[in-house]
Design a protein around this motif. Structure first.
Motif, mmCIF file in Angstrom:
data_model
loop_
_atom_site.group_PDB
_atom_site.id
_atom_site.type_symbol
_atom_site.label_atom_id
_atom_site.label_comp_id
_atom_site.label_asym_id
_atom_site.label_seq_id
_atom_site.Cartn_x
_atom_site.Cartn_y
_atom_site.Cartn_z
ATOM 1 N N GLY A 160 13.768 -5.370 45.746
ATOM 2 C CA GLY A 160 14.377 -5.293 47.061
ATOM 3 C C GLY A 160 15.472 -4.249 47.134
ATOM 4 O O GLY A 160 15.421 -3.205 46.487
ATOM 5 N N TYR A 161 16.506 -4.578 47.887
ATOM 6 C CA TYR A 161 17.576 -3.618 48.153
ATOM 7 C C TYR A 161 18.909 -4.244 47.765
ATOM 8 O O TYR A 161 19.566 -4.895 48.580
ATOM 9 N N PRO A 162 19.300 -4.023 46.517
ATOM 10 C CA PRO A 162 20.517 -4.697 46.043
ATOM 11 C C PRO A 162 21.789 -4.044 46.572
ATOM 12 O O PRO A 162 21.778 -2.899 47.014
ATOM 13 N N SER A 163 22.873 -4.780 46.498
ATOM 14 C CA SER A 163 24.202 -4.213 46.652
ATOM 15 C C SER A 163 24.678 -3.763 45.276
ATOM 16 O O SER A 163 24.324 -4.362 44.257
ATOM 17 N N LEU A 164 25.468 -2.717 45.256
ATOM 18 C CA LEU A 164 25.938 -2.137 43.991
ATOM 19 C C LEU A 164 27.458 -2.105 43.966
ATOM 20 O O LEU A 164 28.095 -1.870 45.008
ATOM 21 N N PHE A 165 28.013 -2.348 42.791
ATOM 22 C CA PHE A 165 29.455 -2.491 42.656
ATOM 23 C C PHE A 165 29.950 -1.757 41.399
ATOM 24 O O PHE A 165 29.226 -1.625 40.416
ATOM 25 N N TRP A 166 31.193 -1.339 41.462
ATOM 26 C CA TRP A 166 31.936 -0.990 40.261
ATOM 27 C C TRP A 166 33.166 -1.892 40.201
ATOM 28 O O TRP A 166 33.908 -2.005 41.188
ATOM 29 N N TYR A 167 33.328 -2.524 39.031
ATOM 30 C CA TYR A 167 34.506 -3.326 38.753
ATOM 31 C C TYR A 167 35.323 -2.625 37.680
ATOM 32 O O TYR A 167 34.784 -1.904 36.839
ATOM 33 N N VAL A 168 36.621 -2.876 37.669
ATOM 34 C CA VAL A 168 37.497 -2.290 36.664
ATOM 35 C C VAL A 168 38.346 -3.389 36.023
ATOM 36 O O VAL A 168 38.757 -4.333 36.705
ATOM 37 N N GLN A 169 38.537 -3.268 34.724
ATOM 38 C CA GLN A 169 39.369 -4.220 33.989
ATOM 39 C C GLN A 169 40.440 -3.436 33.260
ATOM 40 O O GLN A 169 40.163 -2.792 32.243
ATOM 41 N N TYR A 170 41.674 -3.467 33.783
ATOM 42 C CA TYR A 170 42.786 -2.798 33.136
ATOM 43 C C TYR A 170 43.244 -3.625 31.935
ATOM 44 O O TYR A 170 43.031 -4.847 31.900
ATOM 45 N N PRO A 171 43.888 -2.994 30.975
ATOM 46 C CA PRO A 171 44.308 -3.727 29.765
ATOM 47 C C PRO A 171 45.122 -4.959 30.112
ATOM 48 O O PRO A 171 46.083 -4.892 30.876
ATOM 49 N N GLY A 172 44.725 -6.086 29.565
ATOM 50 C CA GLY A 172 45.467 -7.319 29.760
ATOM 51 C C GLY A 172 45.288 -7.961 31.119
ATOM 52 O O GLY A 172 45.963 -8.949 31.427
ATOM 53 N N GLU A 173 44.371 -7.448 31.928
ATOM 54 C CA GLU A 173 44.186 -8.005 33.264
ATOM 55 C C GLU A 173 42.743 -8.464 33.457
ATOM 56 O O GLU A 173 41.858 -8.154 32.672
ATOM 57 N N ASP A 185 44.364 5.394 34.687
ATOM 58 C CA ASP A 185 42.955 5.031 34.916
ATOM 59 C C ASP A 185 42.301 4.479 33.657
ATOM 60 O O ASP A 185 41.140 4.047 33.699
ATOM 61 N N SER A 186 43.011 4.502 32.550
ATOM 62 C CA SER A 186 42.468 3.958 31.298
ATOM 63 C C SER A 186 42.156 2.477 31.481
ATOM 64 O O SER A 186 43.035 1.685 31.823
ATOM 65 N N ALA A 187 40.895 2.120 31.273
ATOM 66 C CA ALA A 187 40.433 0.757 31.562
ATOM 67 C C ALA A 187 38.972 0.658 31.132
ATOM 68 O O ALA A 187 38.387 1.623 30.641
ATOM 69 N N VAL A 188 38.397 -0.528 31.340
ATOM 70 C CA VAL A 188 36.954 -0.701 31.153
ATOM 71 C C VAL A 188 36.314 -0.805 32.527
ATOM 72 O O VAL A 188 36.778 -1.568 33.376
ATOM 73 N N TYR A 189 35.257 -0.047 32.746
ATOM 74 C CA TYR A 189 34.589 0.007 34.037
ATOM 75 C C TYR A 189 33.202 -0.621 33.908
ATOM 76 O O TYR A 189 32.437 -0.294 33.000
ATOM 77 N N PHE A 190 32.910 -1.541 34.834
ATOM 78 C CA PHE A 190 31.635 -2.260 34.833
ATOM 79 C C PHE A 190 30.852 -1.941 36.099
ATOM 80 O O PHE A 190 31.367 -2.088 37.205
ATOM 81 N N CYS A 191 29.617 -1.532 35.921
ATOM 82 C CA CYS A 191 28.688 -1.374 37.034
ATOM 83 C C CYS A 191 27.958 -2.701 37.229
ATOM 84 O O CYS A 191 27.684 -3.411 36.247
ATOM 85 N N ALA A 192 27.656 -3.048 38.460
ATOM 86 C CA ALA A 192 27.027 -4.343 38.709
ATOM 87 C C ALA A 192 26.108 -4.262 39.915
ATOM 88 O O ALA A 192 26.280 -3.415 40.793
ATOM 89 N N THR A 193 25.145 -5.159 39.951
ATOM 90 C CA THR A 193 24.200 -5.224 41.056
ATOM 91 C C THR A 193 23.973 -6.660 41.480
ATOM 92 O O THR A 193 24.038 -7.565 40.656
ATOM 93 N N ARG A 194 23.714 -6.855 42.741
ATOM 94 C CA ARG A 194 23.403 -8.183 43.258
ATOM 95 C C ARG A 194 22.415 -8.019 44.395
ATOM 96 O O ARG A 194 22.628 -7.213 45.301
ATOM 97 N N ASN A 195 21.344 -8.816 44.355
ATOM 98 C CA ASN A 195 20.348 -8.728 45.421
ATOM 99 C C ASN A 195 20.886 -9.276 46.721
ATOM 100 O O ASN A 195 21.651 -10.249 46.728
ATOM 101 N N THR A 196 20.464 -8.692 47.809
ATOM 102 C CA THR A 196 20.836 -9.187 49.128
ATOM 103 C C THR A 196 20.411 -10.644 49.249
ATOM 104 O O THR A 196 19.260 -10.984 48.963
ATOM 105 N N GLY A 197 21.309 -11.476 49.631
ATOM 106 C CA GLY A 197 21.012 -12.900 49.743
ATOM 107 C C GLY A 197 21.107 -13.630 48.434
ATOM 108 O O GLY A 197 20.954 -14.849 48.379
ATOM 109 N N GLY A 198 21.364 -12.893 47.338
ATOM 110 C CA GLY A 198 21.467 -13.537 46.030
ATOM 111 C C GLY A 198 22.906 -13.900 45.719
ATOM 112 O O GLY A 198 23.830 -13.480 46.391
#
Lengths: 112, 113
Positions: free
Chosen positions: A29-42, A84-97
Motif C-alpha cells: 500500500g501507501y505507508p507513511s514515512l518518518f525520521w526519528y532522532v535520539q539525542y544522547p541521554g534522551e 546534530d550528533s545523535a542516532v537517527y531512525f527511519c520508520a514506516t507505518r501503513n495507512t490505517g496501521g
C-alpha cells in the motif's frame, strides 16, 4: 510485512558538512514515512514525516522526500552542527496501521 | 506539558527474577505502545494498547512477557523469570489516537546479570 533498511553507521562529519542518511523501505500500500532522532541521554523524538508520494518533510534544517518510485526517504541536511550528533531512525507505518517499523538506526558524529 | 514518563530509568537484576516496568503516557492519549531496543539493534515492536485492550499480543517475545493497562492510563510491562537476552532498553510511547505521531519516553534500561 513492512521493513526499513537504513545505512549503517557511524557517520562522522565535520561541522558544516552536507549530510545524507539513506533509507529505503518495503511496504504494501501507501505507508507513511518518518525520521526519528535520539539525542544522547534522551528518548526518541519525531524529526519529520511524509504521508504521501512526493511529500517533503522538513524540520530543524533536515529534509526528506517521499520517493515512491525508488521506495526511499533519504534524510538530508545542508550544513550539520555538533548539536546534530545523535542516532537517527527511519520508520514506516501503513495507512490505517498501528505498528511502526523502525530501521536499525544510524549514529551521526559531528566534529567541531 | 508532561511527556511520557517511564520508571525505573535503570534496572539491574539477577537472572530468574521478575521485573515490572512502568509507563505513564501523556494525559488523554488513548494509544500506548511498548518497544524494545537491544544493543545495536533497531526498535522491536512488542505490544500496543487502545484504551485498556491489547488486540495483538503476537509481538511479545515469549510467554514470560505480559503487559496490562488500567484505567486507560498507566501501563506495566512484566517480564517473568528474566534471562540475559532480555537485557535491553524498553521504550514506551503514546499517541492521542492510533495512527497519530507517537511520543516516546526516555526508556528503561534493563540489565540482567
Amino acid at each position: 510485512g513492512n521493513s526499513v533498511t537504513q545505512m549503517e553507521g557511524p557517520v562522522t562529519l565535520s561541522e558544516e558538512a552536507f549530510l545524507t542518511i539513506n533509507c529505503t523501505y518495503t511496504a504494501t500500500g501507501y505507508p507513511s514515512l518518518f525520521w526519528y532522532v535520539q539525542y544522547p541521554g534522551e528518548g526518541l523524538q519525531l524529526l519529520l514525516k511524509a504521508t504521501k508520494a512526493d511529500d517533503k518533510g522538513s524540520n530543524k534544517g533536515f529534509e526528506a522526500t517521499y520517493r515512491k518510485e525508488t521506495t526511499s526517504f533519504h534524510l538530508e541536511k545542508g550544513s550539520v552542527q555538533v548539536s546534530d550528533s545523535a542516532v537517527y531512525f527511519c520508520a514506516t507505518r501503513n495507512t490505517g496501521g498501528f505498528k511502526t517499523i523502525f530501521g536499525a538506526g544510524t549514529r551521526l558524529f559531528v566534529k567541531a | 506539558g508532561a511527556g511520557v514518563s517511564q520508571s525505573p530509568s535503570n534496572k539491574v537484576t539477577e537472572k530468574g527474577k521478575d521485573v515490572e516496568l512502568r509507563c505513564d503516557p501523556i494525559s488523554g492519549h488513548t494509544a500506548l505502545y511498548w518497544y524494545r531496543q537491544s544493543l545495536g539493534q533497531g526498535l522491536e515492536f512488542l505490544i500496543y494498547f487502545q484504551g485498556n485492550s491489547a488486540p495483538d499480543k503476537s509481538g511479545l517475545p515469549s510467554d514470560r512477557f505480559s503487559a496490562e493497562r488500567t484505567g486507560g492510563s498507566v501501563s506495566t510491562l512484566t517480564i517473568q523469570r528474566t534471562q540475559q537476552e532480555d537485557s535491553a532498553v524498553y521504550l514506551c510511547a503514546s499517541s492521542a489516537e492510533l495512527n497519530q505521531p507517537q511520543h516516546f519516553g526516555d526508556g528503561t534500561r534493563l540489565s540482567i546479570l
